[in-house]
Design a protein around this motif. Structure first.
Motif, PDB file in Angstrom:
ATOM      1  N   MET A  48       0.889  -1.271  -0.078  1.00  0.00           N
ATOM      2  CA  MET A  48       0.034  -0.165   0.009  1.00  0.00           C
ATOM      3  C   MET A  48       0.638   1.262  -0.111  1.00  0.00           C
ATOM      4  SD  MET A  48      -3.016  -0.504   2.694  1.00  0.00           S
ATOM      5  CE  MET A  48      -2.204  -2.140   3.586  1.00  0.00           C
ATOM      6  N   PRO A  49       0.586   2.054  -0.990  1.00  0.00           N
ATOM      7  CA  PRO A  49       1.407   3.385  -0.927  1.00  0.00           C
ATOM      8  C   PRO A  49       1.267   4.260   0.528  1.00  0.00           C
ATOM      9  CG  PRO A  49       0.144   3.180  -2.876  1.00  0.00           C
ATOM     10  CD  PRO A  49      -0.170   2.129  -1.942  1.00  0.00           C
ATOM     11  N   GLY A  50       2.265   4.779   0.817  1.00  0.00           N
ATOM     12  CA  GLY A  50       2.143   5.616   2.381  1.00  0.00           C
ATOM     13  C   GLY A  50       1.013   6.437   2.653  1.00  0.00           C
ATOM     14  N   ASN A  51       0.578   7.274   1.684  1.00  0.00           N
ATOM     15  CA  ASN A  51      -0.515   8.096   2.054  1.00  0.00           C
ATOM     16  C   ASN A  51      -2.106   7.940   1.382  1.00  0.00           C
ATOM     17  OD1 ASN A  51      -0.210   8.184  -0.751  1.00  0.00           O
ATOM     18  ND2 ASN A  51       0.226  10.396  -0.976  1.00  0.00           N
ATOM     19  N   GLN A  52      -2.364   6.467   1.249  1.00  0.00           N
ATOM     20  CA  GLN A  52      -3.279   5.758   0.459  1.00  0.00           C
ATOM     21  C   GLN A  52      -4.204   5.522   2.021  1.00  0.00           C
ATOM     22  OE1 GLN A  52      -2.799   2.658  -2.404  1.00  0.00           O
ATOM     23  NE2 GLN A  52      -4.670   1.922  -1.443  1.00  0.00           N
ATOM     24  N   GLN A  53      -5.611   5.879   1.563  1.00  0.00           N
ATOM     25  CA  GLN A  53      -6.496   5.270   2.616  1.00  0.00           C
ATOM     26  C   GLN A  53      -6.478   3.884   2.704  1.00  0.00           C
ATOM     27  OE1 GLN A  53      -8.963   7.441   4.252  1.00  0.00           O
ATOM     28  NE2 GLN A  53      -7.410   9.009   3.650  1.00  0.00           N
ATOM     29  N   THR A  54      -6.602   3.584   4.069  1.00  0.00           N
ATOM     30  CA  THR A  54      -6.658   1.944   4.196  1.00  0.00           C
ATOM     31  C   THR A  54      -8.061   1.591   4.488  1.00  0.00           C
ATOM     32  OG1 THR A  54      -4.546   2.149   5.148  1.00  0.00           O
ATOM     33  CG2 THR A  54      -5.703   0.057   5.776  1.00  0.00           C
ATOM     34  N   GLY A  55      -8.452   0.748   3.987  1.00  0.00           N
ATOM     35  CA  GLY A  55      -9.932   0.308   4.053  1.00  0.00           C
ATOM     36  C   GLY A  55      -9.899  -1.130   4.566  1.00  0.00           C
ATOM     37  N   TRP A  56     -10.629  -0.981   5.804  1.00  0.00           N
ATOM     38  CA  TRP A  56     -10.729  -2.417   6.587  1.00  0.00           C
ATOM     39  C   TRP A  56     -11.994  -3.322   6.623  1.00  0.00           C
ATOM     40  CZ3 TRP A  56      -7.389  -3.917  10.971  1.00  0.00           C
ATOM     41  CH2 TRP A  56      -6.215  -3.028  11.256  1.00  0.00           C
ATOM     42  N   GLY A  57     -12.049  -4.342   6.127  1.00  0.00           N
ATOM     43  CA  GLY A  57     -13.124  -5.270   5.965  1.00  0.00           C
ATOM     44  C   GLY A  57     -13.414  -6.179   7.273  1.00  0.00           C
ATOM     45  N   LEU A  58     -14.362  -6.149   7.915  1.00  0.00           N
ATOM     46  CA  LEU A  58     -14.773  -6.780   9.020  1.00  0.00           C
ATOM     47  C   LEU A  58     -15.267  -8.270   8.571  1.00  0.00           C
ATOM     48  CD1 LEU A  58     -16.380  -4.167  11.362  1.00  0.00           C
ATOM     49  CD2 LEU A  58     -14.173  -4.680  11.280  1.00  0.00           C
ATOM     50  N   ASP A  70     -10.537   3.510   7.833  1.00  0.00           N
ATOM     51  CA  ASP A  70     -11.691   3.504   7.887  1.00  0.00           C
ATOM     52  C   ASP A  70     -12.214   2.067   7.854  1.00  0.00           C
ATOM     53  OD1 ASP A  70     -14.447   4.162   8.671  1.00  0.00           O
ATOM     54  OD2 ASP A  70     -14.598   5.124   6.377  1.00  0.00           O
ATOM     55  N   VAL A  71     -13.297   1.432   8.288  1.00  0.00           N
ATOM     56  CA  VAL A  71     -14.073   0.450   8.074  1.00  0.00           C
ATOM     57  C   VAL A  71     -14.817   0.458   7.037  1.00  0.00           C
ATOM     58  CG1 VAL A  71     -15.377  -1.329   9.228  1.00  0.00           C
ATOM     59  CG2 VAL A  71     -13.870  -0.209  10.703  1.00  0.00           C
ATOM     60  N   VAL A  72     -14.715  -0.160   5.819  1.00  0.00           N
ATOM     61  CA  VAL A  72     -15.573  -0.033   4.840  1.00  0.00           C
ATOM     62  C   VAL A  72     -16.548  -1.194   4.355  1.00  0.00           C
ATOM     63  CG1 VAL A  72     -13.903   1.675   3.843  1.00  0.00           C
ATOM     64  CG2 VAL A  72     -13.389  -0.843   3.307  1.00  0.00           C
ATOM     65  N   ALA A  73     -16.181  -2.340   5.112  1.00  0.00           N
ATOM     66  CA  ALA A  73     -17.088  -3.526   4.765  1.00  0.00           C
ATOM     67  C   ALA A  73     -17.014  -4.282   5.945  1.00  0.00           C
ATOM     68  CB  ALA A  73     -16.721  -4.307   3.489  1.00  0.00           C
ATOM     69  N   VAL A  74     -18.270  -5.083   5.883  1.00  0.00           N
ATOM     70  CA  VAL A  74     -18.451  -6.237   7.028  1.00  0.00           C
ATOM     71  C   VAL A  74     -19.080  -7.409   6.354  1.00  0.00           C
ATOM     72  CG1 VAL A  74     -20.664  -5.177   7.616  1.00  0.00           C
ATOM     73  CG2 VAL A  74     -19.611  -6.652   9.087  1.00  0.00           C
ATOM     74  N   ALA A  75     -18.533  -8.551   6.533  1.00  0.00           N
ATOM     75  CA  ALA A  75     -19.070  -9.809   6.228  1.00  0.00           C
ATOM     76  C   ALA A  75     -19.667 -10.570   7.480  1.00  0.00           C
ATOM     77  CB  ALA A  75     -18.057 -10.646   5.392  1.00  0.00           C
ATOM     78  N   SER A  76     -20.997 -11.008   7.245  1.00  0.00           N
ATOM     79  CA  SER A  76     -21.778 -11.926   8.089  1.00  0.00           C
ATOM     80  C   SER A  76     -22.113 -13.136   7.540  1.00  0.00           C
ATOM     81  CB  SER A  76     -22.870 -11.281   8.750  1.00  0.00           C
ATOM     82  OG  SER A  76     -23.674 -12.152   9.586  1.00  0.00           O
ATOM     83  N   SER A  77     -22.590 -14.081   8.140  1.00  0.00           N
ATOM     84  CA  SER A  77     -22.910 -15.469   7.515  1.00  0.00           C
ATOM     85  C   SER A  77     -24.471 -15.336   7.032  1.00  0.00           C
ATOM     86  CB  SER A  77     -22.728 -16.641   8.509  1.00  0.00           C
ATOM     87  OG  SER A  77     -23.438 -16.285   9.681  1.00  0.00           O
ATOM     88  N   ASN A  78     -25.216 -13.999   7.686  1.00  0.00           N
ATOM     89  CA  ASN A  78     -26.378 -13.694   7.519  1.00  0.00           C
ATOM     90  C   ASN A  78     -26.657 -12.644   6.833  1.00  0.00           C
ATOM     91  OD1 ASN A  78     -28.815 -12.260   8.584  1.00  0.00           O
ATOM     92  ND2 ASN A  78     -29.216 -14.470   9.277  1.00  0.00           N
ATOM     93  N   ALA A  79     -27.334 -12.320   5.884  1.00  0.00           N
ATOM     94  CA  ALA A  79     -27.406 -11.038   5.179  1.00  0.00           C
ATOM     95  C   ALA A  79     -28.004  -9.981   5.715  1.00  0.00           C
ATOM     96  CB  ALA A  79     -28.167 -11.449   3.679  1.00  0.00           C
ATOM     97  N   GLN A  80     -28.906 -10.285   6.664  1.00  0.00           N
ATOM     98  CA  GLN A  80     -29.810  -9.463   7.254  1.00  0.00           C
ATOM     99  C   GLN A  80     -28.771  -8.625   8.379  1.00  0.00           C
ATOM    100  OE1 GLN A  80     -32.963  -8.111   6.523  1.00  0.00           O
ATOM    101  NE2 GLN A  80     -32.306  -6.521   7.868  1.00  0.00           N
TER     102      GLN A  80
END
Ligand code: NDP
Length: 338
Positions: free
Chosen positions: A1-11, A33-43
């Motif tokens: 990752m380049p030094g000044n790039q935003q870092t997107g975290w996926g949970l 920033d937290v940009v995504a989350v994955a759960s086993s349940n869509a809702q």
């Protein structure tokens, strides 16, 4: 990752620990920033994303891993899922911060560490306690010889499992429940960090008093022998609301007493007792999880190492598994070498 790039975290995991500590810790870092989350349940994914203002909500890990906004994943599902999720994240080229215990057995944990190394991604273990100012202070005291030769340690980590966490930890052996995989792993990591030594042998007895079921333990007392000769006693429980927490390191020239320090919060005090008497050591507390994320960010850009690496998670797991086997068999068990 380049030094000044935003870092997107996926949970990976719509979990309590992410909601209570990690989302805010990630967002406290500039450029993260937290940009995504994955759960086993869509809702659940959608509800969680909405509640925590997360842009991407996915019902599978695979879908999260192809989101180009995600460069780093934080894995906080139940423990039996960590292995495959870490390996998938590594294959997708994502850096990984994984919760403890890394896995349910050492072979799985070794595979995880190897997969990250082979993929060239950084792997860290979320052992928060070594980020506490209290434990860093204790480590510094030990390492600069303030207590002479360290001989003994005592860890007081018997707590009451809060009602909202009284789920899989108490009745799902297949998910890695029980107090040893939950709390003793943290003791092992904290002692390794403070002592700069490795646990080699464990004896112990466990208890199933009234919370744990299905053969799981909700209390344990164990003794570890370290490779520098230190004997460390650990006491962990889910069942004792008023025990209080702490850690003590006793040497031939002095003793360090850490009170109220086996906790997720930046609190507690450290006392040094020696021939000159007893005094409190000044501590500048800081958020444990934020410090962990602050170390992880630069490490993922090739600067420094995470506070606790994948290999540290392997060691703490090996120690916890030795404690569990010692309790099961009533014998002394060697901690597996890695
Ligand atoms: P949770 O029980 O909150 O979350 C674990 C999984 O349970 C989630 O991934 C989620 O699955 C599922 N889940 C959560 N809420 C619900 C619900 N209401 N209904 C159905 N399923 C639900 O676990 P914790 O946050 O306590 O622990 C997660 C991990 O983090 C463990 O590995 C634990 O050891 C570790 N941990 C570490 C701490 C530390 O300080 N380092 C502290 C606490 C935990 P899905 O993602 O599929 O939705």
């Amino acid at each position: 990752m380049p030094g000044n790039q935003q870092t997107g975290w996926g949970l990976i995991g719509a979990s309590t620990i992410a909601a209570e500590h990690m989302i805010s810790a990630i967002r406290a870092q500039q450029g993260h920033d937290v940009v995504a989350v994955a759960s086993s349940n869509a809702q659940r994914a959608q509800d969680y994303a909405h509640k925590h203002r997360i842009a991407g909500a996915y019902d599978s890990v695979a879908a999260l891993l192809v989101d180009p906004a995600v460069q780093v994943v934080y894995i906080s599902t139940t423990n039996e899922l960590h292995r495959d999720q870490v390996i998938a994240a590594a294959a997708a080229g994502k850096h990984v911060l994984c919760e403890k215990p890394l896995a349910l057995n050492l072979d799985d944990a070794r595979q995880m560490v190897r997969a990250c190394a082979e993929a060239g991604v950084v792997m860290a273990t979320n052992h928060h306690l070594r980020n506490a100012a209290s434990h860093r202070t204790i480590r510094d005291l030990v390492q600069r010889g303030a207590i002479g030769r360290p001989l003994f340690a005592r860890v007081f980590h018997a707590v009451y499992l809060p009602p909202h966490l009284q789920g899989w930890r108490l009745d799902k052996p297949a998910a890695g429940g029980g107090v040893i995989l939950d709390i003793s792993v943290h003791d092992a990591d904290t002692l390794r960090f403070i002592l700069g030594a490795e646990p080699v042998e464990a004896v112990g007895l466990s208890q199933s008093a009234f919370l744990a079921r299905e053969g799981l333990e909700d209390g344990v007392m164990a003794v570890l022998r370290f490779d520098n000769g230190v004997l460390a006693q650990i006491h962990d429980a889910f069942t004792t609301p008023y025990a209080g927490t702490g850690i003590e390191i006793h040497g031939d020239q002095g003793s360090i007493i850490g009170r109220n320090v086996m906790t997720q919060r930046p609190v507690g005090e450290v006392l040094l007792r020696d021939a000159s008497g007893e005094r409190a050591i000044a501590i500048e507390h800081e958020n444990l999880y934020e410090r962990g994320v602050a170390r992880f960010g630069p490490a993922s850009r090739g600067h420094g190492v995470p506070a606790a690496r994948g290999a540290d998670g392997l060691r703490s797991l090996a120690t916890a598994l030795a404690v569990a086997e010692a309790c099961r068999t009533g014998t002394s068990v060697q901690v597996a070498s890695l």
